[in-house]
Design a protein around this motif. Sequence first.
Motif, mmCIF file in Angstrom:
data_model
loop_
_atom_site.group_PDB
_atom_site.id
_atom_site.type_symbol
_atom_site.label_atom_id
_atom_site.label_comp_id
_atom_site.label_asym_id
_atom_site.label_seq_id
_atom_site.Cartn_x
_atom_site.Cartn_y
_atom_site.Cartn_z
ATOM 1 N N GLU A 1 0.622 -1.256 -0.255
ATOM 2 C CA GLU A 1 0.091 -0.173 -0.040
ATOM 3 C C GLU A 1 0.863 1.281 0.066
ATOM 4 O O GLU A 1 1.908 1.143 0.482
ATOM 5 C CB GLU A 1 -1.034 -0.049 1.235
ATOM 6 N N LYS B 1 -5.094 3.869 4.158
ATOM 7 C CA LYS B 1 -5.043 2.599 3.873
ATOM 8 C C LYS B 1 -4.949 1.843 5.353
ATOM 9 O O LYS B 1 -5.085 0.892 5.319
ATOM 10 C CB LYS B 1 -3.382 2.325 3.179
ATOM 11 N N PRO C 1 -8.102 -1.192 4.287
ATOM 12 C CA PRO C 1 -8.376 0.079 4.268
ATOM 13 C C PRO C 1 -9.547 0.779 5.250
ATOM 14 O O PRO C 1 -10.372 0.003 5.246
ATOM 15 C CB PRO C 1 -8.482 0.661 2.942
ATOM 16 N N ASP D 1 -11.809 2.792 0.548
ATOM 17 C CA ASP D 1 -11.106 3.030 -0.644
ATOM 18 C C ASP D 1 -12.101 2.946 -1.854
ATOM 19 O O ASP D 1 -12.974 1.939 -1.801
ATOM 20 C CB ASP D 1 -10.104 1.570 -0.516
ATOM 21 N N ASN E 1 -9.577 -0.451 -4.669
ATOM 22 C CA ASN E 1 -8.128 -0.959 -4.066
ATOM 23 C C ASN E 1 -7.790 -2.151 -5.081
ATOM 24 O O ASN E 1 -8.379 -3.462 -5.024
ATOM 25 C CB ASN E 1 -8.300 -1.604 -2.597
#
Length: 525
Positions: A320, A326, A416, A419, A422
């Motif tokens: 990440e 995150k 996360p 997100d 992702n």
Amino acid sequence: MVTTLRSPNLLVDPPADTGVSGDELKALLGDRRIIFASNRGPVQYALGGRHELTPKRGQGALVTSLTSLLRYARVTWVASCMSAGDREAARRQKCAAQASLLEESLRLRMVQVPARAYKRHYQIFANPILWFIHHSLAGQLLTKPASQVKEAWRWGYMPVNRAMAAAILDELAHPDTVPWVFIHDYHLYLTGHYVRQRAPLALLLHFVHIPWPAPGEGLLRLGPLWREVLHGLLSNDIIGFQIANHARNFLLDCRLSLPGVQVDPSNGVVYYRGRAVRVRVYPISVDVQALREDASSLPVLTYRRRLESLCAEKTMVLVERVDPSKNTLESLMAFRQLLESNPGLAGRVTLLAFLVPSRTAIPEYRRYGQRLMACVKSINERFGTDGYQPIHVFYENNYYQALAGMGLYDVLLVNPVADGMNLVAKEGPIVNQRDGVLVLSEGAGAHAQLSAGSLSVRVGDVDGVVRAMYQALCLPQEERRRRASLLRNTIEKEDLTQWLFRQIKDITLLDAERRPVGQEAMTNC
Ligand code: F6P
């Protein structure tokens, strides 16, 4: 006047429609170009000591996705100058031509505003203000005084959006360009508005890559500026979101925050100032074929051999950007708790953490990075022995190395707070070679498509993450195989191409609807 509307099946997630095909798209566009506009462009320039410029591929999911679509469409890509190197490249570009042809299918138009204005735009208003609001972090992390927010909006966000729109308008005047403009993400919420003022017939699609916040959240944090954001977005013809949930949040937010608006949530339409704006869902994905080719390339195999020597009996992986959204700190704390509460695991489980430096000029991001490193250090000190280091951190932007790591995981942790999609959650299952288990946060957009094959975790539930990690490590081989194959099939079915092809199809239909009978398609504005 409001045109007839077709139902987009907004409640279906993901949409069943596959859009146009690659060949249809090529036939439709021929030699003509469409326009992409995004803050980060496909190429970034580094300025050397002797004023030489070195181009480097732009990083991040948005750029990767858009770049792999260049084989289907000729594109003029309008992007911001983000660094001194980019500004110098733009200056030289201006001396030569307005936009430079990087390759047959790609013309790059770099947009420059004074460095100070760009800083206010990128380092203050877009990140962290908008980013934190969109990722449910504003309450906890947003500390900017109102005067700074307003100043960043007025002297940063607005000028950058105006400059992007001016460049788009200029590009629209090219005879080889179709008046279809695909605007990307939260940096450019006002761009559609400025383009619309001077090109009323252009077809504008704005795709929001990140989650839409809970209805009312934006208004609470930004007051009237949030209404400007909505007003700007509603100048587009279509607004795209990653998943139905984000689209619903947007529709309800319009109803709650914007006076004079009418919303039809079941058909995904906002009626605003005499126009009907469609709200659609286009889940982004990975280019499965290209990813597999990359994963078997020489650099990846070389990294893989190196990483194998660091793995214990079981390997967990994180990939990440260093970004509070995150939630890496919570993931590390969960790993710590896993080792603490299961003493038999220390020495047998390694965590490979591929952490990509991101937005490092922004203090909130720098501080977060420091906290992560301190946490890693304390875990390694607490559980490390002569022959065992629990966590190995790779703090760099190294795509091939991260791909090699994803090939090796027994457990991939994607956790996360929130997100848009992702893409790590989609890349991992495609390149992994161990029938590894995906532990996936409900806050990731990818959860809408991948929950059946993964182990879900709730946002903020550290104990739940620990339990899911433990369960993932212990799953019988047969169950791992079943889940891994389910994930692969789901991702293969929803390839990246469909993301663009659905958008193109919707634009084509809109173009046809708008055209008076007998008039040629795609005339410029
Ligand atoms: O969607 C958010 C996003 O634009 C991603 O596409 C990308 O990975 C990330 O943010 C990178 O952000 P930045 O351009 O600020 O590095």
